[in-house]
Enzyme design. Structure first.
Site, PDB file in Angstrom:
ATOM      1  N   GLU A 432       0.714  -1.297   0.080  1.00 20.65           N
ATOM      2  CA  GLU A 432       0.035   0.014  -0.121  1.00 20.65           C
ATOM      3  C   GLU A 432       0.896   1.318  -0.084  1.00 20.65           C
ATOM      4  O   GLU A 432       0.695   2.094   0.838  1.00 20.65           O
ATOM      5  CB  GLU A 432      -0.903   0.005   1.253  1.00 20.65           C
ATOM      6  CG  GLU A 432      -1.818  -1.202   1.245  1.00 20.65           C
ATOM      7  CD  GLU A 432      -3.186  -1.097   2.011  1.00 20.65           C
ATOM      8  OE1 GLU A 432      -4.072  -1.495   1.602  1.00 20.65           O
ATOM      9  OE2 GLU A 432      -2.770  -1.048   3.206  1.00 20.65           O
ATOM     10  N   GLU A 504      -4.238 -10.473   0.193  1.00 29.38           N
ATOM     11  CA  GLU A 504      -4.977 -10.352   1.344  1.00 29.38           C
ATOM     12  C   GLU A 504      -6.423 -10.769   0.886  1.00 29.38           C
ATOM     13  O   GLU A 504      -6.924 -10.134  -0.149  1.00 29.38           O
ATOM     14  CB  GLU A 504      -5.003  -9.046   1.987  1.00 29.38           C
ATOM     15  CG  GLU A 504      -3.786  -8.615   2.521  1.00 29.38           C
ATOM     16  CD  GLU A 504      -3.718  -7.147   3.146  1.00 29.38           C
ATOM     17  OE1 GLU A 504      -4.771  -6.724   3.528  1.00 29.38           O
ATOM     18  OE2 GLU A 504      -2.525  -6.704   2.865  1.00 29.38           O
TER      19      GLU A 504
HETATM   20  C1  GAL Z   1      -5.211  -3.967   3.657  1.00 26.49           C
HETATM   21  C2  GAL Z   1      -4.001  -3.767   4.462  1.00 26.49           C
HETATM   22  C3  GAL Z   1      -3.739  -4.389   5.905  1.00 26.49           C
HETATM   23  C4  GAL Z   1      -4.653  -4.380   6.690  1.00 26.49           C
HETATM   24  C5  GAL Z   1      -5.885  -4.568   6.042  1.00 26.49           C
HETATM   25  C6  GAL Z   1      -7.416  -4.297   6.981  1.00 26.49           C
HETATM   26  O1  GAL Z   1      -5.731  -3.219   3.285  1.00 26.49           O
HETATM   27  O2  GAL Z   1      -2.837  -4.011   3.624  1.00 26.49           O
HETATM   28  O3  GAL Z   1      -2.513  -4.016   6.180  1.00 26.49           O
HETATM   29  O4  GAL Z   1      -4.922  -2.848   7.113  1.00 26.49           O
HETATM   30  O5  GAL Z   1      -6.253  -3.791   4.982  1.00 26.49           O
HETATM   31  O6  GAL Z   1      -7.292  -5.147   8.171  1.00 26.49           O
HETATM   32 MG    MG Z   2      -2.519   0.124   5.153  1.00 32.03          MG
END
Ligand code: GAL
Ligand code: MG
Length: 986
Positions: A432, A504
């Site tokens: 990010e 993720e």
């Molecule tokens: C993503 C990010 C993570 C965490 C997650 C939300 O966007 O990469 O670090 O913030 O969202 O829990």
């Molecule tokens: Mg973040």
């Protein structure tokens, strides 16, 4: 003291540090470590609000009286210094790069160490595994250097600054530096020397850095282990040896900085069978030992291949995090994580969002986990500044020339440290931070430096307008939280594309995740979908001791009074802060089970077992225990031992299945591990499948004429139904029972209620606004017509009513028919019409309050884990006996929990409920309101009754806390529905 402001200069990142090298600890000729760990409790420590307030503590004659003691490694905030702060995106300081606040907390550390005469003759290095955020070092009063990049090591050559005898090491750590802008990861912000520090003693001539590669010639069953010496100090003769366990496979001098070992019939490394060889690099006074896993990684036709075979990553994102020590994580802590992961079938880890301790990749290589090794870069907060956006300021640092060096430095530090670890499959440029030229250059550097691995970066999708991006160096199409729809779209487009990966997904916050199986179907359907990484492994919290009621207190964002903070958004793991598994971990475990069964032919009892592993045959590895149960009673069981199925292949087995079982009948196949592995035991349960052989159909619920006939009387407010043992009262304004009495005992402690609400889960955090707008949290019943008739001792009440909230029109219009017999049985049939302009309903059902002592629970439905229509991978159909307290799932932030899906029968104390079609229920000593309003589990107070919700349906839980909206099929959104239940109270 006045410091040279390296910490506000992104052009000066390190002063007096050694070049990057791969991680190792050098050994002497007896293979004992030539190192001294300086970690321990005997560090002196002073905490100061800013650098100018720090005395010249590094000087030899400094009076240390005022300094206390501090254990290293540690985080100040966990030991009472500074303030705890959890922030996700927003920077905890004004955005003014490269500057940081002048009120920049400082920790001054002093440590004395002894050096023998022998050691004094050697080259001495001081190795810091990780310091947050930057630090200045002095040895015996002399400045030795400066470094930053919290999650990467810094090494200082201190030879000449020490002497035999006692030496003084002084370290000043600053909370913030220009690098903090690149360390805006979603986590508790912690400071200090949080990883080990040690001294290394080395000869005058030695090998400093080397690279091992392992090309494999698949057709010929041959591989090579190639060693390249990247940096040699002096000109020592270098000999390399390759060992296979105790057998020396080869020995050769490194000529022109290279040694090559051919390996015939190599045993290749993979996460399922993590076999490693041992390489020894010998110079006259030193040995370096490197474990070597022979394996290749490639992309072919849009598919990720490990050792030439397609693989699926069933991963998790893992932060270094402990509720007791913050960012300090010991090897034991890490091993504990790895063990639970292995037990849960997890085969991959993304080290989100920074390099973990340098020994962590070694553990992954040893125990078998694929890694996405991520650089210490996240500048998410740049998107959250005034006027900021993901199309604009998000990419500030990856565009900004003055940060170019810093970006490359961080990437190099990550790659060079871990380059000899077979577990590392992907490098990740960070998280990010948007995209731009600095990142492109860093990416090109990686591909050039290490062509043997794949390169990953998700934030490539975000770039400032007008930037012509070059993403050719990225090997995979990485997304986070892409919906199943989006994934289908990606694969619907014709042509070969980059492999798809979800770095993720399946946001595991609170009660959830509910979308696992839909993603799994896609992962197995699309060859190019190489898998994903659940966000995230553990809840982050700080342990604050026990509350008065004895419960442990875990705190999250805001609990320390900090600003800004992001509440409990850090509580989104598959395990609790102290690593007790969440229900979500069990879900993920069974979704990624190594075997999946398919009932091919119900009559002949043919079952196909698909081997979902990428490398292992089921033979010698897994056996199956099967059981056939009728309404919870075991009818048949046995074991299937000889399962010969190649990876990605299948084998068929035949079982004699009952032809026409009368009762609810299920076949369950449990997959068990045959022999002990490095982290798991023989007999370990790896997952299961279940088939319902009979009993899923709708049943007609009748209400027989039973017991002593009831008499019906009426007041303006109620219908009263009575016989010698029963006294029931039906509220004409409430449209349900106000009183249920049997033999003078109250069976309910409050009126039964029509209920559409649930305590919002974390995954309801978006939809809850619509629910509240619709008034679901405060709805009331309006009865238009209510009539009662007695016929042959059975009473029938019909009722037309609606449900609406103050100032809002009705969202449900209902017609209910209630029948009550002389035995006290109640049957209700409801026809509902929903106004579809309203959002989908959290749930719909009847809520009862039972006396508190009614604690015993029996149900036939999905258990034993909490289960919802979209969250029942870990559960199976059976008859379960439990208690009300055991049904409660104690989420740190309380919320809807403990429901059970697909039930046909439930008993709570003296209450029994049956449905004409499967229903959901929960039973709890906490009211919905209590669960909604309390911020921590230890604050919860019991209401003095047992609240039983029997629901026609309760909407799924999904993962919308960060993931996509709840899929339509899991919403209670039908326009019309019919529901029938039969109740009995004793
Ligand atoms: C993503 C990010 C993570 C965490 C997650 C939300 O966007 O990469 O670090 O913030 O969202 O829990
Ligand atoms: Mg973040």
């Amino acid at each position: 003291m006045i410091l040279e402001k390296f910490y506000e200069n992104p052009e000066i990142l390190h002063v007096g540090t050694e070049e990057n090298r791969c991680f190792y600890v050098p050994l002497d000729l007896q293979e004992k470590e030539n190192a001294r760990n300086l970690s321990g409790i005997d560090w002196k420590f002073g905490y100061f609000p800013y650098a100018e307030a720090v005395p010249e503590f590094y000087k030899k004659d400094f009076d240390e009286e005022a300094f206390g003691r501090l254990e290293v490694p540690s985080c100040w905030q966990m030991l009472g210094f500074d303030q705890k702060q959890y922030t996700n995106i927003r920077y905890p300081f004004p955005f003014d790069p490269p500057f940081v606040p002048d009120e920049n907390p400082c920790g001054a550390y002093i440590k004395y160490f002894d050096i023998s005469r022998e050691e004094a003759k050697k080259e001495q290095f001081l190795y810091f595994e990780g310091v947050d955020s930057c630090f200045y070092v002095w040895i015996n009063g002399k400045f030795a250097g400066y470094s930053q990049v919290s999650h990467s090591p810094s090494e200082f050559n201190i030879t000449g600054k020490t002497r035999a005898g006692m030496n003084k090491l002084a370290v000043l750590v600053l909370k913030w530096c220009d690098g903090s802008y690149l360390e805006d990861q979603d986590k508790f912000r912690m400071s200090g020397i949080f990883r080990d520090v040690y001294l290394l003693f080395r000869p005058k001539e030695y090998v400093r850095d080397y690279t091992v590669t392992t090309p494999v010639h698949f057709g010929e069953n041959r591989a090579e282990v190639e060693v390249r010496l990247d940096e040699v100090v002096g000109k020592p003769p270098v000999t390399c040896e390759l060992w296979d366990k105790e057998t020396l496979l080869g020995e050769c001098p490194a000529e022109e900085g290279k040694a090559v070992f051919p390996v015939e019939n190599p045993v290749l490394w993979n996460a399922e069978e993590p076999y490693q060889y041992t390489l020894k690099i010998k110079t006259p006074e030193e040995i370096l030992i490197q474990k070597v896993g022979i394996r290749t990684v490639a992309v072919q036709d849009g598919v990720v291949l490990v050792n030439n075979r397609p693989v699926k990553f069933k991963g998790v994102n893992r932060h270094d995090s402990s509720p007791y020590t913050g960012a300090v994580v010991s090897r034991m802590d890490a091993m504990f994580d790895l063990r639970i992961m292995k037990e849960a079938n997890i085969n991959a880890i993304r080290t989100s969002h920074y390099p973990n301790a340098p020994w962590f990749p070694e553990l992954c290589s040893e125990y078998g986990f694929y890694m996405i090794a991520e650089t210490d870069i996240e500048s998410h907060g740049a998107a959250a500044i005034y006027g900021g956006s993901t199309e604009g300021t998000y990419s500030y640092f990856v565009q900004e020339p003055s940060y170019k060096k810093a970006i490359l430095d961080r990437v190099q530090r990550c790659v060079i440290r871990d380059k000899n670890q077979c577990s590392v499959i992907f490098w990740s440029l960070g998280n990010e931070s948007g995209f731009g030229t600095n990142m492109e250059e860093a990416g090109r550097w990686v591909k050039n430096y290490d062509p043997t691995r794949l390169l990953h970066y998700e934030s490539v999708h975000f770039q400032p307008e007008g930037h012509e991006k070059d993403e050719s160096m990225l090997d995979v199409e990485s997304y986070m939280y892409a919906s199943t729809g989006k994934i289908d779209e990606y694969f619907a487009e014709p042509g070969v594309k980059k492999p798809f990966i979800q770095c993720e997904f399946i946001h595991a916050m609170g009660n959830g995740p509910g979308d696992i199986e839909d993603y799994m179907q896609q992962i197995y359907r699309y060859d190019g979908f190489c898998g994903g990484f659940v966000w995230e492994w553990c809840d982050h919290a700080t342990y604050e001791g026990r509350a008065e009621n004895g419960k442990e207190m875990f705190h999250y964002g805001g609990d320390a009074g900090e600003f800004p903070h992001d509440g409990n958004f850090c509580m989104d793991g598959l395990v609790f802060p102290d690593r007790r598994p969440h229900e979500g971990l069990y879900e993920w475990k069974n979704a990624i089970r190594p075997v999946r069964a398919e009932l091919l032919d119900r009559k002949k009892g043919i079952i196909r077992l698909h081997n979902k592993l990428d490398f292992r045959n089921l033979k010698d590895y897994i056996y199956v225990r099967y059981e056939i149960k009728e309404e919870g009673t075991l009818r048949k069981e046995g074991v299937l031992e000889e399962l010969d199925a190649a990876p990605h292949g299948f084998t068929d087995v035949t079982l004699k299945l009952p032809a026409n079982p009368k009762a609810h009948c299920c076949l369950k196949l449990t997959y068990l591990q045959k022999t002990k592995d490095k982290l798991t035991q023989a007999g370990h349960e790896m997952g299961f499948d279940q088939f319902v052989l009979s009993g899923e159909k709708e049943s007609k619920l009748s209400l027989q004429k039973k017991g002593e006939p009831l008499t019906l009387t009426e007041t303006p407010e109620v219908f009263r139904m009575e016989n010698s043992s029963l006294c029931y009262e039906f509220g004409k304004k409430e449209g349900s029972f106000l009183k249920l009495e049997r033999d003078g005992k109250a069976c309910i402690t409050a009126p039964a209620e029509w209920n559409v609400y649930r305590a919002p889960t974390d995954n309801d955090r978006n939809i809850i606004h619509s629910w509240k707008e619709a008034g679901y949290d405060r709805s009331v019943v309006k009865v238009y017509a209510c009539e009662a008739k007695a016929r042959q001792g059975v009473i029938t009440v019909t009722c037309d009513f609606s449900i609406a909230a103050v100032y809002i029109q009705p969202f449900l219009r209902l017609h209910a028919v209630w029948n009550v017999n002389g035995d006290g049985e109640i049957k209700v049939a409801v026809d509902a019409k929903r106004d579809t302009s309203f959002p989908f309903l959290p749930r719909f059902g009847l809520k009862f309050c039972l006396p508190q002592e009614e604690q015993e629970v029996t149900y036939l439905g999905y258990g034993p884990h909490e289960s919802y229509c979209d969250k029942h991978q870990a559960s199976y159909m059976d008859v379960f006996h439990t208690t009300v307290p055991q049904l409660h799932v104690d989420y740190v932030r309380p919320q809807e929990n403990g429901s059970h899906y697909n039930c046909s029968l439930v008993r709570v104390g003296g209450m029994q409920a049956e449905g004409s079609r499967p229903f959901s229920f929960n039973a709890s000593e906490y009211t919905i309101q209590e669960l909604e309003t309390k911020q921590h589990n230890y604050e919860l107070e019991k209401c003095g009754s047992v609240i039983v919700c029997t629901d026609y349906k309760i909407s799924g839980v999904g993962s919308n806390s960060c993931g996509p909206e709840l899929l339509p099929q899991y919403r209670l959104d039908e326009e019309e529905f019919h529901w029938e239940m039969r109740y009995r109270f004793e």
